[in-house]
Design an enzyme around this catalytic site. Sequence first.
Site, PDB file in Angstrom:
ATOM      1  CD  GLN A   1      29.020  31.379  41.165  1.00 49.84           C
ATOM      2  OE1 GLN A   1      29.891  30.851  41.843  1.00 49.84           O
ATOM      3  NE2 GLN A   1      28.618  32.620  41.369  1.00 49.84           N
TER       4      GLN A   1
ATOM      5  CG  HIS B   1      33.500  31.398  39.968  1.00 53.14           C
ATOM      6  ND1 HIS B   1      33.581  30.485  40.993  1.00 53.14           N
ATOM      7  CD2 HIS B   1      34.254  32.463  40.371  1.00 53.14           C
ATOM      8  CE1 HIS B   1      34.323  30.984  41.983  1.00 53.14           C
ATOM      9  NE2 HIS B   1      34.762  32.181  41.609  1.00 53.14           N
TER      10      HIS B   1
ATOM     11  CG  PHE C   1      32.689  38.434  40.926  1.00 53.97           C
ATOM     12  CD1 PHE C   1      33.647  37.493  41.240  1.00 53.97           C
ATOM     13  CD2 PHE C   1      31.567  38.011  40.212  1.00 53.97           C
ATOM     14  CE1 PHE C   1      33.524  36.155  40.847  1.00 53.97           C
ATOM     15  CE2 PHE C   1      31.421  36.688  39.822  1.00 53.97           C
ATOM     16  CZ  PHE C   1      32.407  35.767  40.132  1.00 53.97           C
TER      17      PHE C   1
ATOM     18  CG  HIS D   1      39.023  37.851  42.963  1.00 54.08           C
ATOM     19  ND1 HIS D   1      40.050  37.689  43.874  1.00 54.08           N
ATOM     20  CD2 HIS D   1      38.638  36.598  42.601  1.00 54.08           C
ATOM     21  CE1 HIS D   1      40.267  36.390  44.055  1.00 54.08           C
ATOM     22  NE2 HIS D   1      39.429  35.709  43.303  1.00 54.08           N
ATOM     23  CD  GLU D   2      37.110  35.193  39.077  1.00 55.26           C
ATOM     24  OE1 GLU D   2      37.658  34.413  38.287  1.00 55.26           O
ATOM     25  OE2 GLU D   2      36.963  34.937  40.289  1.00 55.26           O
TER      26      GLU D   2
ATOM     27  CE  LYS E   1      43.425  32.942  43.105  1.00 54.98           C
ATOM     28  NZ  LYS E   1      42.586  32.335  44.168  1.00 54.98           N
ATOM     29  CG  HIS E   2      41.854  33.375  38.072  1.00 53.93           C
ATOM     30  ND1 HIS E   2      42.525  32.251  38.496  1.00 53.93           N
ATOM     31  CD2 HIS E   2      40.906  33.639  39.019  1.00 53.93           C
ATOM     32  CE1 HIS E   2      42.006  31.830  39.643  1.00 53.93           C
ATOM     33  NE2 HIS E   2      41.024  32.655  39.984  1.00 53.93           N
TER      34      HIS E   2
END
Length: 228
Positions: A36, A63, A113, A116-117, A120-121
């Site tokens: 990003q 990102h 951050f 989360h990454e 989640k991923h």
Amino acid sequence: MESKNSILLSLLMLHCLSLLYVSQSQDFDFFYFVQQWPGSYCDTKQSCCYPNTGKPAANFGIHGLWPNYENGSYPSNCDPSNSFNQAKISDLISNMQKNWPSLACPSSNSIQFWTHEWEKHGTCSESVLSQHGYFDTALSLKGKTNLLEALTSAGINPDGNSYSLVNIKNAIKGAIGYTPWIECNVDASGNSQLYQIYLCVDNFGSDLIECPVFPKGKCGLEIEFPSF
């Protein structure tokens, strides 16, 4: 006898759950590698906050590295037992602060951050990438794909001017060899601007590939490239 049956049933259920998590983590076709532009993140009505380490460099930041299916959907939160552990990536922190900063408010050290990454991923790729491997792979891909250099070499500069979407895509493909997908957002004045650039990576996280499918959404024919 009932006690033995109960134990066997419990073990069978645990085995089935473990197979479910493994199948989820293995069952994807490719990665989106998403970078990003910080100027576009900040130039919106909600604005942004710099991380505790200060204003990031005027360059594309990571990102995420997102497992995806060729039908356009994606797995998420595949292994709740494998939480983010900062100790596992301690040698990468300095590099991540530079290349993977959070611009969300309030200001932070970016740990939330990254958590989360991963959760989640990243957990959906754990059949091929460990937690350290996941973040290290993303950093390596960032080093291989100098998007800002690709754009500025083609005369596309982060100066607030508008540029042709076709020229932006061609500049990146000419430098990297693969077709990007461009995501736009809207600035505080309602103008469409270059926000995120998606590239595709094979499901081992090794090599860039042509994207099997692109996300939904459109940019205008001309989009702004704001300064930062």
